[in-house]
Scaffold this motif. Structure first.
Motif, PDB file in Angstrom:
ATOM      1  N   TRP A 141     -49.381   0.791   8.664  1.00  0.00           N
ATOM      2  CA  TRP A 141     -48.655   0.003   7.662  1.00  0.00           C
ATOM      3  C   TRP A 141     -47.197  -0.215   8.063  1.00  0.00           C
ATOM      4  O   TRP A 141     -46.548  -1.142   7.563  1.00  0.00           O
ATOM      5  CB  TRP A 141     -48.705   0.705   6.304  1.00  0.00           C
ATOM      6  N   ILE A 142     -46.675   0.649   8.910  1.00  0.00           N
ATOM      7  CA  ILE A 142     -45.288   0.505   9.354  1.00  0.00           C
ATOM      8  C   ILE A 142     -45.274  -0.402  10.569  1.00  0.00           C
ATOM      9  O   ILE A 142     -45.740  -0.024  11.648  1.00  0.00           O
ATOM     10  CB  ILE A 142     -44.671   1.873   9.717  1.00  0.00           C
ATOM     11  N   LYS A 143     -44.740  -1.571  10.399  1.00  0.00           N
ATOM     12  CA  LYS A 143     -44.685  -2.553  11.484  1.00  0.00           C
ATOM     13  C   LYS A 143     -43.245  -3.049  11.646  1.00  0.00           C
ATOM     14  O   LYS A 143     -42.443  -2.973  10.701  1.00  0.00           O
ATOM     15  CB  LYS A 143     -45.600  -3.740  11.181  1.00  0.00           C
ATOM     16  N   PRO A 144     -42.904  -3.561  12.825  1.00  0.00           N
ATOM     17  CA  PRO A 144     -41.552  -4.103  13.017  1.00  0.00           C
ATOM     18  C   PRO A 144     -41.274  -5.238  12.026  1.00  0.00           C
ATOM     19  O   PRO A 144     -42.119  -6.122  11.820  1.00  0.00           O
ATOM     20  CB  PRO A 144     -41.578  -4.622  14.457  1.00  0.00           C
ATOM     21  N   ARG A 145     -40.112  -5.182  11.412  1.00  0.00           N
ATOM     22  CA  ARG A 145     -39.686  -6.235  10.488  1.00  0.00           C
ATOM     23  C   ARG A 145     -38.639  -7.083  11.212  1.00  0.00           C
ATOM     24  O   ARG A 145     -37.465  -6.740  11.250  1.00  0.00           O
ATOM     25  CB  ARG A 145     -39.100  -5.634   9.218  1.00  0.00           C
ATOM     26  N   ILE A 146     -39.076  -8.166  11.772  1.00  0.00           N
ATOM     27  CA  ILE A 146     -38.174  -9.016  12.545  1.00  0.00           C
ATOM     28  C   ILE A 146     -37.424  -9.941  11.575  1.00  0.00           C
ATOM     29  O   ILE A 146     -38.049 -10.709  10.833  1.00  0.00           O
ATOM     30  CB  ILE A 146     -38.947  -9.869  13.566  1.00  0.00           C
ATOM     31  N   PRO A 147     -36.106  -9.892  11.542  1.00  0.00           N
ATOM     32  CA  PRO A 147     -35.360 -10.778  10.638  1.00  0.00           C
ATOM     33  C   PRO A 147     -35.691 -12.255  10.894  1.00  0.00           C
ATOM     34  O   PRO A 147     -35.820 -12.686  12.047  1.00  0.00           O
ATOM     35  CB  PRO A 147     -33.895 -10.470  10.976  1.00  0.00           C
ATOM     36  N   GLU A 148     -35.853 -12.998   9.835  1.00  0.00           N
ATOM     37  CA  GLU A 148     -36.235 -14.405   9.963  1.00  0.00           C
ATOM     38  C   GLU A 148     -35.103 -15.270  10.482  1.00  0.00           C
ATOM     39  O   GLU A 148     -35.322 -16.321  11.084  1.00  0.00           O
ATOM     40  CB  GLU A 148     -36.706 -14.934   8.605  1.00  0.00           C
ATOM     41  N   ARG A 149     -33.859 -14.845  10.249  1.00  0.00           N
ATOM     42  CA  ARG A 149     -32.714 -15.642  10.720  1.00  0.00           C
ATOM     43  C   ARG A 149     -31.619 -14.714  11.212  1.00  0.00           C
ATOM     44  O   ARG A 149     -31.570 -13.538  10.854  1.00  0.00           O
ATOM     45  CB  ARG A 149     -32.160 -16.514   9.589  1.00  0.00           C
ATOM     46  N   ARG A 150     -30.772 -15.237  12.058  1.00  0.00           N
ATOM     47  CA  ARG A 150     -29.615 -14.502  12.538  1.00  0.00           C
ATOM     48  C   ARG A 150     -28.348 -15.201  12.075  1.00  0.00           C
ATOM     49  O   ARG A 150     -28.274 -16.434  12.065  1.00  0.00           O
ATOM     50  CB  ARG A 150     -29.630 -14.395  14.065  1.00  0.00           C
ATOM     51  N   THR A 151     -27.360 -14.416  11.690  1.00  0.00           N
ATOM     52  CA  THR A 151     -26.125 -14.985  11.133  1.00  0.00           C
ATOM     53  C   THR A 151     -25.129 -15.398  12.201  1.00  0.00           C
ATOM     54  O   THR A 151     -24.174 -16.110  11.907  1.00  0.00           O
ATOM     55  CB  THR A 151     -25.438 -13.946  10.226  1.00  0.00           C
ATOM     56  N   GLY A 152     -25.334 -14.907  13.426  1.00  0.00           N
ATOM     57  CA  GLY A 152     -24.348 -15.154  14.476  1.00  0.00           C
ATOM     58  C   GLY A 152     -23.237 -14.114  14.508  1.00  0.00           C
ATOM     59  O   GLY A 152     -22.378 -14.143  15.397  1.00  0.00           O
ATOM     60  N   LYS A 153     -23.261 -13.183  13.555  1.00  0.00           N
ATOM     61  CA  LYS A 153     -22.252 -12.125  13.513  1.00  0.00           C
ATOM     62  C   LYS A 153     -22.756 -10.917  14.305  1.00  0.00           C
ATOM     63  O   LYS A 153     -23.947 -10.598  14.290  1.00  0.00           O
ATOM     64  CB  LYS A 153     -21.964 -11.705  12.070  1.00  0.00           C
ATOM     65  N   LYS A 154     -21.829 -10.250  14.971  1.00  0.00           N
ATOM     66  CA  LYS A 154     -22.169  -9.084  15.783  1.00  0.00           C
ATOM     67  C   LYS A 154     -21.420  -7.852  15.274  1.00  0.00           C
ATOM     68  O   LYS A 154     -20.223  -7.924  14.988  1.00  0.00           O
ATOM     69  CB  LYS A 154     -21.834  -9.343  17.244  1.00  0.00           C
ATOM     70  N   VAL A 155     -22.140  -6.726  15.198  1.00  0.00           N
ATOM     71  CA  VAL A 155     -21.553  -5.484  14.704  1.00  0.00           C
ATOM     72  C   VAL A 155     -21.838  -4.368  15.700  1.00  0.00           C
ATOM     73  O   VAL A 155     -22.973  -4.227  16.174  1.00  0.00           O
ATOM     74  CB  VAL A 155     -22.113  -5.099  13.321  1.00  0.00           C
ATOM     75  N   ALA A 156     -20.807  -3.582  16.017  1.00  0.00           N
ATOM     76  CA  ALA A 156     -20.968  -2.390  16.841  1.00  0.00           C
ATOM     77  C   ALA A 156     -20.947  -1.167  15.946  1.00  0.00           C
ATOM     78  O   ALA A 156     -20.071  -1.044  15.077  1.00  0.00           O
ATOM     79  CB  ALA A 156     -19.857  -2.294  17.879  1.00  0.00           C
TER      80      ALA A 156
END
Length: 493
Positions: A141-156
């Motif tokens: 039941w635990i599967k990768p949840r790939i985000p549908e969109r990317r915001t273009g923002k990057k966080v370290a």
């Protein structure tokens, strides 16, 4: 609730544990899951209490009461009772990013504030939580949840302990591109190297790291920010930085003989042991080996207990743990009422094992180390102590008095210091130039913003040494504020 009288009909059962002596022959987890039939009964004990204190997540009298991440405990207890496991998993994951960690190593303040615990043993919340997430992985039941969109923002994110991982998970799901920097050779922070295998096997941590990578998070290991990569570089490349470096500055024991060979910080001992186990199954001999040696652990907390359990598995000749405070009472005292965390005597896994091997509790209470003495080669050979008496003065402050005539000399080959942590290590904080206070990053609770624009802080680095559930809580909350900072509003809870 499915069975309103369950708390009256059924008694609490503890998770099954392997026999204390047999588990000393390996480094596998000592606890085992309930059967599904037992879990159904234990879930039925969750009463229809109206106000579930178990998920209030407050600090009362300086101790955590209830679940800081506000797990919806009565809901998933009821679903387990009804056999609706997938729904129970969905409820659990609404609030907890990593139940496989908390279900194994959290001290379960939720159980201390369980309403049933007013007069009976609490609902077995922690064991049920672990069973739900483990079944989720087993059933696929635990599967990768790939985000549908990317915001273009990057966080370290600097640090890959529970706060850093929770923050990374939340921000990734919000669509930001996340890079986690870890100075060690494996991600996981204290989950990987601060907690021994017998409490948390590392394939459990690796499984979660792999899942986060599949979801798009990048991990950069063997990289110390401020040394291998400049803080300024991160600030130039990323739209925000979150410091989740933990509180790893050891509190030292400043007494005569501290510099002798054989005297070590507890975390150095635990980390080296786990690294050698994972790297070579101890074939590289790159660890502190206490086989056939007399061991003394100074400090009565969980880290000290882990040192005891580690030394036992290494087949030490003897092990003793010194604690500053008296032995806790068997039952709550008047000044420790429900729903506060119960300050009562328990036999942790390490002490069960020690008692099985030596026939007694190896803890020494109300004892003060006076000095450490070495031999001609500069190696520790004995430790000098005196007994203490603890009293409470008129202002309510604890006062300790030495008891003349209780001096004792202990033969010892290794001394491990486990008296806690003073706060965050300073080099990375100085690299970013963030304001600090009492050895912690100054970042107000709720906003998690530091004195440097675009730099946030969460977890033990901000609040000091604490519980894994507080780290997850702060990682989630900091992620929400970072998302708000980047986007003007937030989609995160």
């Amino acid at each position: 609730m499915g069975k309103k009288t369950g708390f009256m009909d059924y008694t609490r059962e503890e998770e099954q544990k392997r026999h204390p002596l047999s588990r000393l022959d390996d480094w596998k987890e000592y606890s085992q899951r309930f059967s599904e039939d037992t879990l159904k009964i234990q879930g039925a004990r969750c009463m229809d209490c109206g106000t579930p204190f178990c998920h209030m997540g407050l600090e009362l009298n300086g101790l955590t009461s209830g679940c800081p991440i506000n797990n919806l405990i009565p809901e998933w207890n009821d679903l387990v009772y009804k056999g609706r496991w997938k729904e129970a998993l969905d409820r659990l994951l609404l609030t907890n990013n990593f139940p496989e960690f908390t279900g194994r190593v959290c001290p379960a303040p939720c159980e201390g504030s369980c309403t049933v615990a007013i007069s009976e043993p609490a609902v077995a919340i922690k064991g049920i939580e672990r069973a739900i997430i483990d079944k989720g992985f087993e059933e696929g039941w635990i599967k990768p949840r790939i985000p549908e969109r990317r915001t273009g923002k990057k966080v370290a994110i600097v640090g890959s302990g529970p706060a850093g991982l929770a923050c990374a998970d939340q921000l990734n799901q919000a669509g930001h591109s996340i890079t986690v920097y870890e100075r060690d050779d494996r991600p996981g922070g204290l989950l990987m190297y601060g907690i021994p295998n017998m409490k948390l096997e590392k394939d459990v941590v690796d499984r979660r790291i792999q899942l986060l990578e599949e979801e798009g998070i990048e991990f950069v290991t063997n990289t110390e920010v401020g040394k291998d990569v400049a803080a300024e570089q991160l600030q130039e490349v990323y739209d925000a930085v979150v410091l989740c470096t933990g509180a790893q500055k050891h509190r030292d024991l400043n007494i005569e003989g501290r510099e002798l060979k054989g005297v070590h910080d507890a975390m150095d001992y635990l980390t080296g042991t786990t690294k050698s186990l994972l790297n070579s199954g101890f074939e590289d001999s790159d660890y502190i080996d206490t086989e056939g040696k007399h061991v003394i652990v100074i400090g009565g907390g969980d880290t000290g207990a882990d040192c005891v359990a580690t030394a036992l598995r290494q087949k030490c000749k003897s092990v003793v743990q010194f604690g500053k405070h008296p032995q806790l009472p068997d039952h709550r005292t008047e000044n420790n009422p429900w729903p506060q965390y119960p300050l009562v005597f328990t036999l942790d896994y390490a002490y069960e094992e020690a008692a099985a091997k030596y026939g007694k509790d190896i803890r020494e209470y109300c004892i003060q180390t006076k000095k450490i003495v070495g031999d001609e080669q500069g190696r520790v050979k004995e430790l000098h102590t005196i007994r203490m008496e603890k009293t409470i003065d008129a202002s309510g402050k604890a006062v300790f008095h030495e008891l003349p005539g209780t001096e004792k000399v202990w033969p010892v080959d290794y001394v491990f210091i486990a008296i806690g942590f003073e706060g965050a290590e300073h080099p990375v904080l100085e690299a970013f130039g963030v304001e600090t206070k009492n050895n912690k990053i100054h970042a107000p609770y709720g906003t998690y913003t530091t004195s440097v624009e675009g730099v946030f802080a969460a977890g033990d680095a901000r609040r000091g040494q604490s519980l894994i559930v507080w780290a997850i809580h702060e990682g989630r909350e900091a992620a929400r504020e970072v998302d708000r900072y980047l986007m003007g509003s937030t989609v995160l809870p």
